[in-house]
Design a protein around this motif. Structure first.
Motif, PDB file in Angstrom:
ATOM      1  N   LYS A 104      -7.316 -10.519 -13.132  1.00 46.99           N
ATOM      2  CA  LYS A 104      -6.149 -10.689 -12.270  1.00 46.99           C
ATOM      3  C   LYS A 104      -6.614 -10.768 -10.819  1.00 46.99           C
ATOM      4  N   ILE A 105      -5.954 -11.620 -10.045  1.00 48.05           N
ATOM      5  CA  ILE A 105      -6.281 -11.748  -8.623  1.00 48.05           C
ATOM      6  C   ILE A 105      -5.369 -10.824  -7.814  1.00 48.05           C
ATOM      7  N   LEU A 106      -5.980  -9.916  -7.065  1.00 50.99           N
ATOM      8  CA  LEU A 106      -5.240  -9.056  -6.146  1.00 50.99           C
ATOM      9  C   LEU A 106      -5.379  -9.623  -4.739  1.00 50.99           C
ATOM     10  N   ILE A 107      -4.261  -9.924  -4.098  1.00 48.77           N
ATOM     11  CA  ILE A 107      -4.277 -10.410  -2.709  1.00 48.77           C
ATOM     12  C   ILE A 107      -3.948  -9.216  -1.820  1.00 48.77           C
ATOM     13  N   ILE A 108      -4.983  -8.654  -1.203  1.00 44.99           N
ATOM     14  CA  ILE A 108      -4.838  -7.420  -0.428  1.00 44.99           C
ATOM     15  C   ILE A 108      -4.784  -7.761   1.063  1.00 44.99           C
ATOM     16  N   PRO A 109      -3.714  -7.393   1.775  1.00 41.89           N
ATOM     17  CA  PRO A 109      -3.656  -7.635   3.226  1.00 41.89           C
ATOM     18  C   PRO A 109      -4.828  -6.952   3.924  1.00 41.89           C
ATOM     19  N   ASN A 110      -5.413  -7.653   4.881  1.00 41.54           N
ATOM     20  CA  ASN A 110      -6.603  -7.120   5.556  1.00 41.54           C
ATOM     21  C   ASN A 110      -6.314  -5.828   6.325  1.00 41.54           C
ATOM     22  N   SER A 111      -5.087  -5.682   6.844  1.00 31.84           N
ATOM     23  CA  SER A 111      -4.766  -4.454   7.582  1.00 31.84           C
ATOM     24  C   SER A 111      -4.799  -3.237   6.661  1.00 31.84           C
ATOM     25  N   LYS A 112      -4.432  -3.413   5.393  1.00 35.33           N
ATOM     26  CA  LYS A 112      -4.488  -2.306   4.436  1.00 35.33           C
ATOM     27  C   LYS A 112      -5.941  -1.912   4.160  1.00 35.33           C
ATOM     28  N   ILE A 113      -6.834  -2.899   4.182  1.00 40.51           N
ATOM     29  CA  ILE A 113      -8.248  -2.623   3.927  1.00 40.51           C
ATOM     30  C   ILE A 113      -8.867  -1.849   5.089  1.00 40.51           C
ATOM     31  N   THR A 114      -8.574  -2.285   6.315  1.00 36.70           N
ATOM     32  CA  THR A 114      -9.165  -1.609   7.479  1.00 36.70           C
ATOM     33  C   THR A 114      -8.561  -0.221   7.695  1.00 36.70           C
ATOM     34  N   ASP A 115      -7.366   0.024   7.142  1.00 33.82           N
ATOM     35  CA  ASP A 115      -6.735   1.339   7.279  1.00 33.82           C
ATOM     36  C   ASP A 115      -7.093   2.281   6.130  1.00 33.82           C
ATOM     37  N   SER A 116      -7.873   1.803   5.151  1.00 33.40           N
ATOM     38  CA  SER A 116      -8.193   2.595   3.970  1.00 33.40           C
ATOM     39  C   SER A 116      -9.702   2.813   3.862  1.00 33.40           C
ATOM     40  N   VAL A 117     -10.063   3.698   2.945  1.00 33.84           N
ATOM     41  CA  VAL A 117     -11.479   3.896   2.620  1.00 33.84           C
ATOM     42  C   VAL A 117     -11.880   2.829   1.608  1.00 33.84           C
ATOM     43  N   VAL A 118     -12.872   2.034   1.951  1.00 36.31           N
ATOM     44  CA  VAL A 118     -13.347   0.965   1.073  1.00 36.31           C
ATOM     45  C   VAL A 118     -14.674   1.400   0.459  1.00 36.31           C
ATOM     46  N   THR A 119     -14.725   1.411  -0.863  1.00 42.28           N
ATOM     47  CA  THR A 119     -15.965   1.731  -1.568  1.00 42.28           C
ATOM     48  C   THR A 119     -16.633   0.433  -1.982  1.00 42.28           C
ATOM     49  N   ASN A 120     -17.830   0.184  -1.457  1.00 46.83           N
ATOM     50  CA  ASN A 120     -18.586  -1.019  -1.801  1.00 46.83           C
ATOM     51  C   ASN A 120     -19.658  -0.633  -2.819  1.00 46.83           C
ATOM     52  N   TYR A 121     -19.406  -0.999  -4.084  1.00 43.05           N
ATOM     53  CA  TYR A 121     -20.329  -0.627  -5.151  1.00 43.05           C
ATOM     54  C   TYR A 121     -21.584  -1.498  -5.164  1.00 43.05           C
ATOM     55  N   SER A 122     -21.512  -2.646  -4.511  1.00 41.60           N
ATOM     56  CA  SER A 122     -22.637  -3.584  -4.549  1.00 41.60           C
ATOM     57  C   SER A 122     -23.625  -3.379  -3.406  1.00 41.60           C
ATOM     58  N   GLU A 123     -23.283  -2.517  -2.463  1.00 38.92           N
ATOM     59  CA  GLU A 123     -24.140  -2.334  -1.287  1.00 38.92           C
ATOM     60  C   GLU A 123     -25.532  -1.865  -1.682  1.00 38.92           C
ATOM     61  N   LYS A 124     -25.627  -0.965  -2.659  1.00 37.01           N
ATOM     62  CA  LYS A 124     -26.916  -0.439  -3.109  1.00 37.01           C
ATOM     63  C   LYS A 124     -27.449  -1.178  -4.330  1.00 37.01           C
ATOM     64  N   GLY A 125     -26.702  -2.172  -4.814  1.00 40.17           N
ATOM     65  CA  GLY A 125     -27.183  -2.981  -5.932  1.00 40.17           C
ATOM     66  C   GLY A 125     -26.916  -2.386  -7.295  1.00 40.17           C
ATOM     67  N   MET A 126     -26.253  -1.207  -7.353  1.00 41.43           N
ATOM     68  CA  MET A 126     -25.961  -0.592  -8.648  1.00 41.43           C
ATOM     69  C   MET A 126     -24.695   0.243  -8.529  1.00 41.43           C
ATOM     70  N   ILE A 127     -24.093   0.520  -9.696  1.00 40.96           N
ATOM     71  CA  ILE A 127     -22.890   1.337  -9.763  1.00 40.96           C
ATOM     72  C   ILE A 127     -23.149   2.515 -10.693  1.00 40.96           C
ATOM     73  N   ARG A 128     -22.631   3.676 -10.336  1.00 38.48           N
ATOM     74  CA  ARG A 128     -22.713   4.835 -11.217  1.00 38.48           C
ATOM     75  C   ARG A 128     -21.386   4.978 -11.951  1.00 38.48           C
ATOM     76  N   LEU A 129     -21.422   4.846 -13.275  1.00 36.35           N
ATOM     77  CA  LEU A 129     -20.214   5.010 -14.076  1.00 36.35           C
ATOM     78  C   LEU A 129     -19.815   6.486 -14.134  1.00 36.35           C
ATOM     79  N   GLU A 130     -18.532   6.721 -14.292  1.00 33.56           N
ATOM     80  CA  GLU A 130     -18.006   8.087 -14.448  1.00 33.56           C
ATOM     81  C   GLU A 130     -17.294   8.150 -15.800  1.00 33.56           C
ATOM     82  N   LEU A 131     -18.011   8.547 -16.835  1.00 32.13           N
ATOM     83  CA  LEU A 131     -17.448   8.627 -18.181  1.00 32.13           C
ATOM     84  C   LEU A 131     -17.082  10.076 -18.503  1.00 32.13           C
TER      85      LEU A 131
END
Length: 274
Positions: free
Chosen positions: A154-181
């Motif tokens: 599904k495509i989520l169209i997120i207003p940019n102001s909501k992004i700059t006002d929120s905490v954004v977690t970038n999972y790709s910054e370090k090249g890996m993701i830690r799953l929480e099972l």
């Protein structure tokens, strides 16, 4: 009498032509030279933005904005040369700008946020990000909004102001993701034994990264079981595939080793293992 009137009108026309002709010629020269200079400046600005690594989305917009402002300045100079009174025009433009700004307040906020995102680059196209529990891969970064593709396609169209006002977690910054099972075990079961079983089951999941090693620990205690957290590391694109595969592997390992995952409802006293 008519000839006198005609001569008077002709003289007025000649006087006006003599008065305005140099201004018209000057205005034409200023228009030609000004637009040439504006075009050259836009090219220089575009090249400078390209060298500094500005976004492909933002660069054309900034270049065109500079071009419009420069051409507008040239037209104002021409109007001044022709003798036009610019006071009223400036007042009208200021009032119109204020009215448009009030009407588009939300859109202007998204626009300003889009400029910040495209300039500071907290994420880029293809990165996996999370914004207010919304998780997905960045498909497109626009001036007003960011398109995020969820694992459910599904495509989520997120207003940019909501992004700059929120905490954004970038999972790709370090090249890996830690799953929480989340996994549960009964109080009567031995945690070292369950820990070993889970660790061995994860080794059979192909896309779990070997380094860093998966983390397995006791997260919490509730009335019926012990809550465990299992944290293997994966590549961002393998997030959901490995989540499902790891859960299947743990479920199969629990079944093969006869590990119960919950007590029955109600009050029941059970044994506590290691």
């Amino acid at each position: 009498m008519e000839w006198d009137k005609l001569n008077e009108y002709m003289q007025i026309a000649i006087d006006k032509a003599i008065f305005y002709l140099p201004r018209i010629i000057a205005a034409g020269v200023i228009l030609w030279i000004g637009f040439k200079i504006a075009k050259k400046i836009v090219q220089v600005v575009n090249a400078a933005l390209k060298r500094t690594g500005f976004s492909e989305t933002l660069r054309p917009f900034l270049s065109s904005t500079v071009g419009i402002l420069l051409k507008g300045a040239v037209l104002f100079v021409i109007a001044s040369v022709l003798g036009a009174d610019l006071t009223g025009l400036v007042a009208i433009l200021a009032a119109a700008g204020f009215a448009v700004g009030m009407a588009l307040q939300g859109s202007l906020g998204n626009f300003a946020s889009g400029i910040l995102i495209l300039t500071l680059k907290p994420y880029k196209v293809g990165d996996w990000i999370q914004v207010e529990e919304k998780f997905g891969s960045v498909e497109q970064i626009g001036i007003f909004s960011t398109d995020v593709l969820t694992p459910g396609n599904k495509i989520l169209i997120i207003p940019n102001s909501k992004i700059t006002d929120s905490v954004v977690t970038n999972y790709s910054e370090k090249g890996m993701i830690r799953l929480e099972l989340e996994v549960t075990m009964p109080y009567s079961e031995s945690f070292p034994r369950v820990n070993k079983i889970i660790a061995e089951s994860l080794q059979g999941v192909p896309k779990i990264l070997k380094e860093p090693l998966p983390e397995i620990g006791i997260h919490n205690f509730d009335s019926h079981n012990v809550q465990l957290i299992v944290r293997p590391y994966v590549l961002p694109d393998d997030y959901w595939e490995v989540t499902f595969a790891a859960n299947r592997a743990i479920k199969k390992a629990f079944s093969e080793n006869d590990i119960k995952v919950a007590y029955s409802e109600g009050i029941e006293i059970g044994q506590i293992g290691e």
